[in-house]
Design a protein around this motif. Structure first.
Motif, PDB file in Angstrom:
ATOM      1  N   ASP A 330       0.740  -1.355  -0.118  1.00 18.42           N
ATOM      2  CA  ASP A 330       0.037   0.056  -0.023  1.00 18.42           C
ATOM      3  C   ASP A 330       0.781   1.200  -0.009  1.00 18.42           C
ATOM      4  O   ASP A 330       0.371   2.284  -0.257  1.00 18.42           O
ATOM      5  CB  ASP A 330      -0.968   0.093   1.340  1.00 18.42           C
ATOM      6  N   GLU A 331       1.947   1.189   0.465  1.00 16.35           N
ATOM      7  CA  GLU A 331       2.907   2.374   0.476  1.00 16.35           C
ATOM      8  C   GLU A 331       3.098   2.965  -1.077  1.00 16.35           C
ATOM      9  O   GLU A 331       3.259   3.988  -1.281  1.00 16.35           O
ATOM     10  CB  GLU A 331       4.472   1.904   1.057  1.00 16.35           C
ATOM     11  N   LEU A 332       3.197   1.974  -1.902  1.00 11.02           N
ATOM     12  CA  LEU A 332       3.326   2.277  -3.366  1.00 11.02           C
ATOM     13  C   LEU A 332       2.065   3.052  -3.962  1.00 11.02           C
ATOM     14  O   LEU A 332       2.276   4.007  -4.709  1.00 11.02           O
ATOM     15  CB  LEU A 332       3.681   0.919  -4.309  1.00 11.02           C
ATOM     16  N   LYS A 333       1.011   2.526  -3.607  1.00 11.90           N
ATOM     17  CA  LYS A 333      -0.447   3.201  -3.880  1.00 11.90           C
ATOM     18  C   LYS A 333      -0.350   4.522  -3.294  1.00 11.90           C
ATOM     19  O   LYS A 333      -0.658   5.697  -4.248  1.00 11.90           O
ATOM     20  CB  LYS A 333      -1.473   2.204  -3.332  1.00 11.90           C
ATOM     21  N   ILE A 334      -0.143   4.594  -2.113  1.00 14.30           N
ATOM     22  CA  ILE A 334      -0.104   5.946  -1.642  1.00 14.30           C
ATOM     23  C   ILE A 334       0.913   7.021  -2.339  1.00 14.30           C
ATOM     24  O   ILE A 334       0.531   8.104  -2.633  1.00 14.30           O
ATOM     25  CB  ILE A 334      -0.170   6.007   0.026  1.00 14.30           C
ATOM     26  N   TYR A 420      -1.269  -1.697 -10.598  1.00 18.71           N
ATOM     27  CA  TYR A 420      -1.719  -0.982 -11.965  1.00 18.71           C
ATOM     28  C   TYR A 420      -3.080  -0.636 -11.988  1.00 18.71           C
ATOM     29  O   TYR A 420      -3.172   0.438 -12.385  1.00 18.71           O
ATOM     30  CB  TYR A 420      -1.578  -2.402 -12.991  1.00 18.71           C
ATOM     31  N   HIS A 421      -3.910  -1.341 -11.337  1.00 22.68           N
ATOM     32  CA  HIS A 421      -5.519  -0.671 -11.459  1.00 22.68           C
ATOM     33  C   HIS A 421      -5.569   0.552 -10.656  1.00 22.68           C
ATOM     34  O   HIS A 421      -6.204   1.470 -10.997  1.00 22.68           O
ATOM     35  CB  HIS A 421      -6.378  -1.983 -11.005  1.00 22.68           C
ATOM     36  N   GLU A 422      -4.745   0.645  -9.546  1.00 26.14           N
ATOM     37  CA  GLU A 422      -4.895   1.871  -8.644  1.00 26.14           C
ATOM     38  C   GLU A 422      -4.351   2.881  -9.347  1.00 26.14           C
ATOM     39  O   GLU A 422      -5.016   4.276  -9.484  1.00 26.14           O
ATOM     40  CB  GLU A 422      -3.989   1.720  -7.390  1.00 26.14           C
ATOM     41  N   ILE A 423      -3.407   2.705 -10.100  1.00 25.62           N
ATOM     42  CA  ILE A 423      -2.587   3.887 -10.871  1.00 25.62           C
ATOM     43  C   ILE A 423      -3.549   4.405 -12.223  1.00 25.62           C
ATOM     44  O   ILE A 423      -3.670   5.358 -12.355  1.00 25.62           O
ATOM     45  CB  ILE A 423      -0.962   3.332 -11.467  1.00 25.62           C
ATOM     46  N   LYS A 424      -4.028   3.346 -12.917  1.00 30.97           N
ATOM     47  CA  LYS A 424      -5.028   3.556 -13.707  1.00 30.97           C
ATOM     48  C   LYS A 424      -6.193   4.256 -13.338  1.00 30.97           C
ATOM     49  O   LYS A 424      -6.555   5.484 -14.000  1.00 30.97           O
ATOM     50  CB  LYS A 424      -5.324   2.209 -14.328  1.00 30.97           C
TER      51      LYS A 424
END
Ligand code: NOJ
Length: 514
Positions: A330-334, A420-424
Motif C-alpha cells: 500500500d505504500e506504493l499506492k499512496i 496497476y489498477h490503482e494507478i489507472k
C-alpha cells in the motif's frame, strides 16, 4: 506552451528493456509500437524515450556517436519515424532524449577535434592548450590525441564536454573561450541542427540531459540560462509547439531558460529523496519520515515558476533505485496518489506501474553500475522471459528479476486490487478534474516537521480538491476548518471530520471535492 501538456501523464521508456521483437535480447522500436496500446490503456498520453542514437553504449546511449542516426539495435530512422506516427495516431506525444553536453569519444566531431591540424571541429570541445595542463575541476581525457591538449569531460571519462564557452573565461587561461566566441557559437548551432532534424521528422520535443551543465564556470547558471533562452527563440520561430523538459533539478533556473518543465531529482536541492529514497522515507508506513523540507523547497520553486513553467515529479528513472526497492504494498499506492495529484506533468518510469523491483547484485551493464538493477527487462506475462524477448535468457540485455513473486503486467491486469489498477484509476481521476491537472494551483495546508499527514488543496476555476496523504501506519489528524465535501478517491481507509480536525485512518490517501 503546447496545450497537450495541460493533461499530460508521461511514461518513460528505457528502450533496451521494454520489448524485444527480433530476439536479440534488447528492446526495439517495433516493440515499443507493439506496446503503445498498453501505455495508452494505462492512461499515459506522452512518452519520454531514453537515447536511441548510434553509440558505443559506454553510458547506455548517453554517449552518442552520431546524433543523426538511430542505433541499429533499435531500428532505423524510418522505424523511429513510424513510431512517431503510431504515437500521434493514438493522440499521444513523444519526447526524445537530447544529450547536448557531451558526446562519445567515437563521435566524428571528437575524432576531428583530436587532430593536431586546425579544422572546423578544433573548438567543438573544451580543450586546454597543453597536454600537461588539465582543466581544473572538470576531469579530462588526455594522451589519446595528436593534438597537444587535454579535453574536459562532462560525465564519464569517455564523454568529452562540448564547448559552449565559459561564462567568465579566466584571462590567465587563454584556452577558455567565451560564450560569444566562434567555436561555442558553432557548437550551439550544430545542436540546433540536431533538434531541427528530429523535430522535422515528427518528435514533439526533448527531455534534455544535464541541461544545466553546458556553459562552464557558470555557478549561478546565468550563462546556461542565456543559452537556453537563445534555443527557445529558435524553437519559437521554427517549432513553436516543441516541448522542452530539463534534467536540471532547479526549476527557478531552468524555467527562466525557457524550459516548460523541470524534474525534481535524486540529486540537487529539492529533498525529493526524503519522500521515496532514504533511510526513513516519508512514504514508508513506519511513519518516521519527513515531508517538511521537501514542501518548503517545493513552495519556493513553485512561487518562482508559477505561470511560467511546471515542476515534474517522477516516480523514478533509469538513474535511481526502483521505487519498489524502498516502498511496498500500500505504500506504493499512496506514493502514486501523491505523484498523480501534484501539479506539473507526472512521469511514470516503465515497470513502476506494476511495482517492478530493483534487481540486486547485478554486474554493471553499459555503464549502469548501481543503476543497472533499475534497468532490467519488463515483465509482461508468463511466457518465456516474461514476454520481454524470445532470445535465450543469457542473451537478455540485463538479467531479469527471477524471484517467484515478481509482478507481471498480465497478473496485475487480472487483479482488480493491483497497483496497476490503482494507478489507472488515479490517472482517470486526475484527467477528469481540472484542479488536478498540470496547471491546477496547489496550496499546502498541513506539512509539519516530523508529522503526518501531508495535506494540500488543488484548485482550478471553481473546482477545489482537498488531498490528504497519510502513508503512516497510525491514525493522524490536524486542525482545520474545512467542511467535508464529496469523496472522489480514497485508498486504504478514509478521512473524517470531527470537532475542527481532519482525521486520516492509517495508510490512507483521499481526495475530496470541497
Ligand atoms: C543523466 C542521465 O540520465 C544519465 O543516465 C547519464 O549517465 C548522464 N546524464 C550522462 O549523460
Amino acid at each position: 506552451m503546447a496545450k497537450w501538456l495541460d493533461n499530460a501523464v508521461f511514461y518513460e521508456i528505457y528502450p533496451q528493456s521494454f520489448k524485444d521483437t527480433n530476439a536479440d535480447g534488447i528492446g526495439d522500436f517495433a516493440g515499443i509500437i507493439e506496446k503503445l496500446d498498453y501505455i495508452k490503456e494505462l492512461g499515459c498520453n506522452a512518452i519520454w524515450l531514453n537515447p536511441c542514437f548510434e553509440s558505443p553504449f559506454g553510458d547506455a546511449g548517453y554517449d552518442v556517436s552520431d546524433f543523426y542516426k538511430t542505433a541499429p539495435r533499435y531500428g532505423t530512422n524510418e522505424d523511429l519515424k513510424t513510431l512517431f506516427e503510431e504515437v500521434h495516431q493514438r493522440d499521444m506525444h513523444i519526447l526524445l532524449d537530447l544529450v547536448p553536453g557531451h558526446t562519445s569519444v567515437e563521435h566524428k566531431w571528437f575524432r576531428e577535434s583530436m587532430k593536431a591540424e586546425k579544422n572546423a571541429f578544433t573548438d567543438r570541445y573544451v580543450w586546454t592548450d597543453s597536454i600537461w595542463h588539465e582543466p581544473q575541476g572538470m576531469g579530462c581525457i588526455r594522451g589519446i590525441s595528436d593534438r597537444d591538449g587535454s579535453c574536459a569531460v562532462n560525465f564519464f571519462s569517455h564523454q568529452p564536454a562540448l564547448n559552449y564557452g565559459f561564462y567568465k573565461p579566466d584571462p590567465n587561461q587563454k584556452w577558455q573561450q567565451s560564450m560569444d566566441d566562434q567555436g561555442p557559437k558553432a557548437t550551439l548551432e550544430a545542436m540546433k541542427d540536431v533538434m531541427r532534424f528530429w523535430l522535422k521528422m515528427g518528435c514533439d520535443g526533448f527531455r534534455v540531459d544535464m541541461a544545466g551543465s553546458l556553459v562552464k564556470n557558470d555557478e549561478d547558471g546565468k550563462g546556461t540560462i542565456r543559452l537556453w533562452q537563445n534555443v527557445r527563440e529558435f524553437l519559437n520561430r521554427e517549432f513553436p509547439q516543441a516541448v522542452m523538459v530539463s534534467e536540471w533539478g532547479e526549476p527557478d533556473k531552468s524555467i527562466l531558460g525557457g524550459f516548460h518543465m523541470d524534474f525534481l531529482l535524486h540529486f540537487g536541492p529539492s529533498h525529493y529523496n526524503d519522500l521515496f529514497r532514504c533511510q526513513e522515507p516519508f512514504f514508508s508506513s513506519r511513519g518516521k519520515g519527513d515531508a517538511y523540507e521537501f514542501v518548503k523547497k517545493y513552495e519556493e520553486n513553485y512561487k518562482k515558476s508559477q505561470g511560467k513553467g511546471l515542476i515534474c515529479i517522477p516516480s523514478g528513472n533509469h538513474d535511481m533505485d526502483r521505487l519498489a526497492r524502498s516502498l511496498h504494498g500500500d505504500e506504493l499506492k499512496i506514493a502514486f496518489a501523491f505523484l498523480l495529484s501534484m501539479p506539473g506533468a507526472p512521469f511514470i518510469y516503465y515497470g513502476d506501474e506494476i511495482g517492478m523491483r530493483y534487481v540486486e547484485n547485478l554486474h554493471s551493464v553499459e555503464g549502469g553500475y548501481g543503476r543497472t538493477g533499475s534497468r532490467s527487462p519488463m515483465h509482461w506475462n508468463s511466457s518465456v522471459n516474461d514476454g520481454f524477448s524470445t532470445a535465450p535468457a543469457n542473451m537478455l540485455y540485463i538479467k531479469q528479476d527471477d524471484r517467484a513473486d515478481r509482478p507481471t503486467v498480465e497478473q496485475q491486469m487480472a487483479d482488480p486490487k493491483s497497483l496497476y489498477h490503482e494507478i489507472k484509476r488515479l490517472i482517470e481521476i486526475r484527467k477528469s478534474h481540472q484542479a488536478l491537472l498540470s496547471k491546477g494551483e496547489i496550496t499546502f495546508i498541513f506539512a509539519q516537521k516530523n508529522e503526518y499527514p501531508l495535506a494540500y488543496i488543488r484548485r482550478a476555476y471553481d473546482e477545489k480538491i482537498l488531498v490528504v496523504i497519510n502513508p503512516s501506519g497510525q491514525e493522524v489528524s490536524f486542525a482545520s476548518n474545512i467542511q467535508p465535501g464529496e469523496n472522489i478517491y480514497s485508498t486504504g481507509g478514509n478521512i473524517h471530520f470531527d470537532n475542527g480536525r481532519i482525521i486520516a485512518s492509517p495508510q490512507t490517501a483521499a481526495f475530496m471535492r470541497i
